[in-house]
Every structure is written in structure tokens, then in C-alpha cells.
Motif scaffolding. Structure first.
Motif, PDB file in Angstrom:
ATOM      1  N   THR A  60      -4.545   5.618  22.299  1.00  0.00           N
ATOM      2  CA  THR A  60      -4.212   5.306  20.862  1.00  0.00           C
ATOM      3  C   THR A  60      -2.928   5.452  20.499  1.00  0.00           C
ATOM      4  OG1 THR A  60      -6.391   6.556  20.430  1.00  0.00           O
ATOM      5  CG2 THR A  60      -4.747   6.517  18.425  1.00  0.00           C
ATOM      6  N   ALA A  61      -1.896   6.127  21.296  1.00  0.00           N
ATOM      7  CA  ALA A  61      -0.530   6.381  21.150  1.00  0.00           C
ATOM      8  C   ALA A  61      -0.025   5.037  21.418  1.00  0.00           C
ATOM      9  CB  ALA A  61      -0.013   7.464  21.888  1.00  0.00           C
ATOM     10  N   CYS A  62      -0.329   4.311  22.753  1.00  0.00           N
ATOM     11  CA  CYS A  62       0.153   3.034  23.039  1.00  0.00           C
ATOM     12  C   CYS A  62      -0.185   2.111  21.861  1.00  0.00           C
ATOM     13  CB  CYS A  62      -0.612   2.634  24.432  1.00  0.00           C
ATOM     14  SG  CYS A  62       0.012   3.374  25.675  1.00  0.00           S
ATOM     15  N   HIS A  63      -1.450   1.815  21.417  1.00  0.00           N
ATOM     16  CA  HIS A  63      -1.577   0.838  20.365  1.00  0.00           C
ATOM     17  C   HIS A  63      -0.976   1.117  18.960  1.00  0.00           C
ATOM     18  CE1 HIS A  63      -4.638  -1.852  21.896  1.00  0.00           C
ATOM     19  NE2 HIS A  63      -5.093  -0.896  22.564  1.00  0.00           N
ATOM     20  N   ASP A  64      -0.811   2.415  18.585  1.00  0.00           N
ATOM     21  CA  ASP A  64      -0.001   2.808  17.526  1.00  0.00           C
ATOM     22  C   ASP A  64       1.578   2.181  17.870  1.00  0.00           C
ATOM     23  OD1 ASP A  64      -2.121   3.794  16.290  1.00  0.00           O
ATOM     24  OD2 ASP A  64      -1.493   5.781  16.744  1.00  0.00           O
ATOM     25  N   ILE A  90       2.594  -1.927  15.962  1.00  0.00           N
ATOM     26  CA  ILE A  90       3.755  -1.987  14.925  1.00  0.00           C
ATOM     27  C   ILE A  90       4.546  -3.365  15.113  1.00  0.00           C
ATOM     28  CG2 ILE A  90       5.979  -1.021  14.162  1.00  0.00           C
ATOM     29  CD1 ILE A  90       4.804   1.866  15.138  1.00  0.00           C
ATOM     30  N   VAL A  91       4.680  -3.500  16.539  1.00  0.00           N
ATOM     31  CA  VAL A  91       5.851  -4.671  16.753  1.00  0.00           C
ATOM     32  C   VAL A  91       4.961  -6.103  16.339  1.00  0.00           C
ATOM     33  CG1 VAL A  91       6.630  -5.986  18.909  1.00  0.00           C
ATOM     34  CG2 VAL A  91       6.849  -3.540  18.648  1.00  0.00           C
ATOM     35  N   TRP A  92       3.777  -6.359  16.543  1.00  0.00           N
ATOM     36  CA  TRP A  92       3.292  -7.445  16.250  1.00  0.00           C
ATOM     37  C   TRP A  92       2.931  -7.475  14.621  1.00  0.00           C
ATOM     38  CZ3 TRP A  92      -1.789  -7.947  15.171  1.00  0.00           C
ATOM     39  CH2 TRP A  92      -2.983  -7.211  15.543  1.00  0.00           C
ATOM     40  N   LYS A  93       2.450  -6.382  14.112  1.00  0.00           N
ATOM     41  CA  LYS A  93       1.793  -6.423  12.614  1.00  0.00           C
ATOM     42  C   LYS A  93       3.296  -6.410  11.860  1.00  0.00           C
ATOM     43  CE  LYS A  93      -2.427  -3.882  13.285  1.00  0.00           C
ATOM     44  NZ  LYS A  93      -3.309  -2.759  13.266  1.00  0.00           N
ATOM     45  N   LYS A 102       5.541  -8.318  12.508  1.00  0.00           N
ATOM     46  CA  LYS A 102       5.997  -9.794  12.854  1.00  0.00           C
ATOM     47  C   LYS A 102       7.362  -9.871  13.660  1.00  0.00           C
ATOM     48  CE  LYS A 102       3.207 -11.879   9.149  1.00  0.00           C
ATOM     49  NZ  LYS A 102       1.867 -11.768   9.833  1.00  0.00           N
ATOM     50  N   ILE A 103       7.505  -8.668  14.360  1.00  0.00           N
ATOM     51  CA  ILE A 103       8.842  -8.807  14.850  1.00  0.00           C
ATOM     52  C   ILE A 103       8.884  -9.709  16.197  1.00  0.00           C
ATOM     53  CG2 ILE A 103      10.396  -7.158  16.486  1.00  0.00           C
ATOM     54  CD1 ILE A 103       9.394  -4.710  14.631  1.00  0.00           C
ATOM     55  N   LEU A 104       7.616  -9.575  16.715  1.00  0.00           N
ATOM     56  CA  LEU A 104       7.270 -10.512  17.610  1.00  0.00           C
ATOM     57  C   LEU A 104       5.724 -11.207  17.338  1.00  0.00           C
ATOM     58  CD1 LEU A 104       8.028  -8.721  21.208  1.00  0.00           C
ATOM     59  CD2 LEU A 104       9.251 -10.930  20.172  1.00  0.00           C
ATOM     60  N   GLY A 105       5.472 -12.265  17.842  1.00  0.00           N
ATOM     61  CA  GLY A 105       3.883 -12.436  18.146  1.00  0.00           C
ATOM     62  C   GLY A 105       3.258 -11.599  19.174  1.00  0.00           C
ATOM     63  N   ARG A 106       2.032 -11.448  18.725  1.00  0.00           N
ATOM     64  CA  ARG A 106       1.156 -10.493  19.600  1.00  0.00           C
ATOM     65  C   ARG A 106       1.132 -10.935  21.058  1.00  0.00           C
ATOM     66  NH1 ARG A 106      -5.001  -9.458  19.924  1.00  0.00           N
ATOM     67  NH2 ARG A 106      -5.088  -7.227  20.444  1.00  0.00           N
ATOM     68  N   SER A 107       1.068 -12.177  21.508  1.00  0.00           N
ATOM     69  CA  SER A 107       0.966 -12.663  22.920  1.00  0.00           C
ATOM     70  C   SER A 107       2.325 -12.414  23.357  1.00  0.00           C
ATOM     71  CB  SER A 107       0.134 -14.144  23.245  1.00  0.00           C
ATOM     72  OG  SER A 107       1.202 -14.885  22.481  1.00  0.00           O
TER      73      SER A 107
END
Ligand SMILES: [Zn+2]
Length: 128
Positions: free
Chosen positions: A64-68, A72-75, A77-82
Motif C-alpha cells: 500500500t505504501a508503494c502504491h501511495d 502520485i507520480v502518474w496521477k 501527470k508528472i510521468l505517464g504510468r508506463s
């Protein structure tokens, strides 16, 4: 990823069951793999394939900590998810198709968290 039959942590039988047994009500497709002895569990895809490795309570907290930290980074839009996954796999030194927090054991989850505690992890990719 193969369906777990035996718990890797306590060696007891793993059952395919309703995730109501874990959460008190059904979520998503309602199914999971569960070790009733130590409560390690993992959800599954609609076709019944597990989403990752059987996770203990500690692993769930770290996941959960990893996902949190990661989302943030892709939500934002700092980077695309892939692209975010690509950079994470480079920093972890693994293949991108293996770069899923649900596949990680405790040392890998800790390593991923350690990487993401540097707020610039998504800007720096070491080439080696
Ligand atoms: Zn177990």
C-alpha cells in the motif's frame, strides 16, 4: 503467475474463496486466494489468475505504501504510468514486466520504498 496451492510462509493449504473472508464484504470480482492459518492472501483477475504473490499483513502494508508513493507520480501527470513503471524497473534492476508491487517480497518492497523516498526518483535514471 500460478495459482498458489500451499502457503510459502506457514506451509498450510491455500484456498480459493470469497474475499468476504478478509474484508467482511465482497470487493471487486469477490474472489481471492487465502491461507486461513496465517491470513496471507492475494486477489485475482476475473479469470482466476492471482494478481501477484500471496501477501502477508506486513507485505500488504508495504505494498500500500508503494502504491501511495508511486501513484502520485502518474496521477499528478508528472510521468505517464508506463514511463513511471519503466523508470522504477531500471532503478530496481529488474525487467519491466516483473515490475509490479504485487510480485515483490519484503526486501524488494523495502527497496522500492527506499527509492521513492527520494522525491526526485522519477527524474533520475542511472544508466549502467
Ligand atoms: Zn500461511
Amino acid at each position: 503467475m500460478e495459482a498458489p496451492k500451499q502457503c510459502p510462509y506457514c506451509n498450510q493449504v491455500v484456498v480459493f474463496t470469497s474475499n468476504k473472508e478478509i474484508y467482511g464484504k465482497e470487493y471487486g470480482n469477490g474472489k481471492c486466494y487465502l491461507c486461513r492459518n496465517c491470513k496471507a492472501s492475494v486477489g485475482c483477475h476475473d479469470n482466476g489468475k492471482p494478481l501477484g504473490v500471496l501477501a502477508t499483513k506486513e507485505m500488504k502494508v508495504l505494498k500500500t505504501a508503494c502504491h501511495d508513493l508511486f501513484d502520485i507520480v502518474w496521477k499528478k501527470k508528472i510521468l505517464g504510468r508506463s514511463e513511471a513503471y519503466r523508470r522504477m524497473s531500471v532503478l530496481l534492476g529488474i525487467e519491466q514486466n516483473q515490475c509490479h508491487f504485487g510480485y515483490f517480497d519484503i526486501p524488494m518492497l523495502m527497496k522500492a520504498i527506499h527509492i521513492m523516498l527520494n522525491p526526485h526518483w522519477f527524474r533520475e535514471v542511472k544508466n549502467n
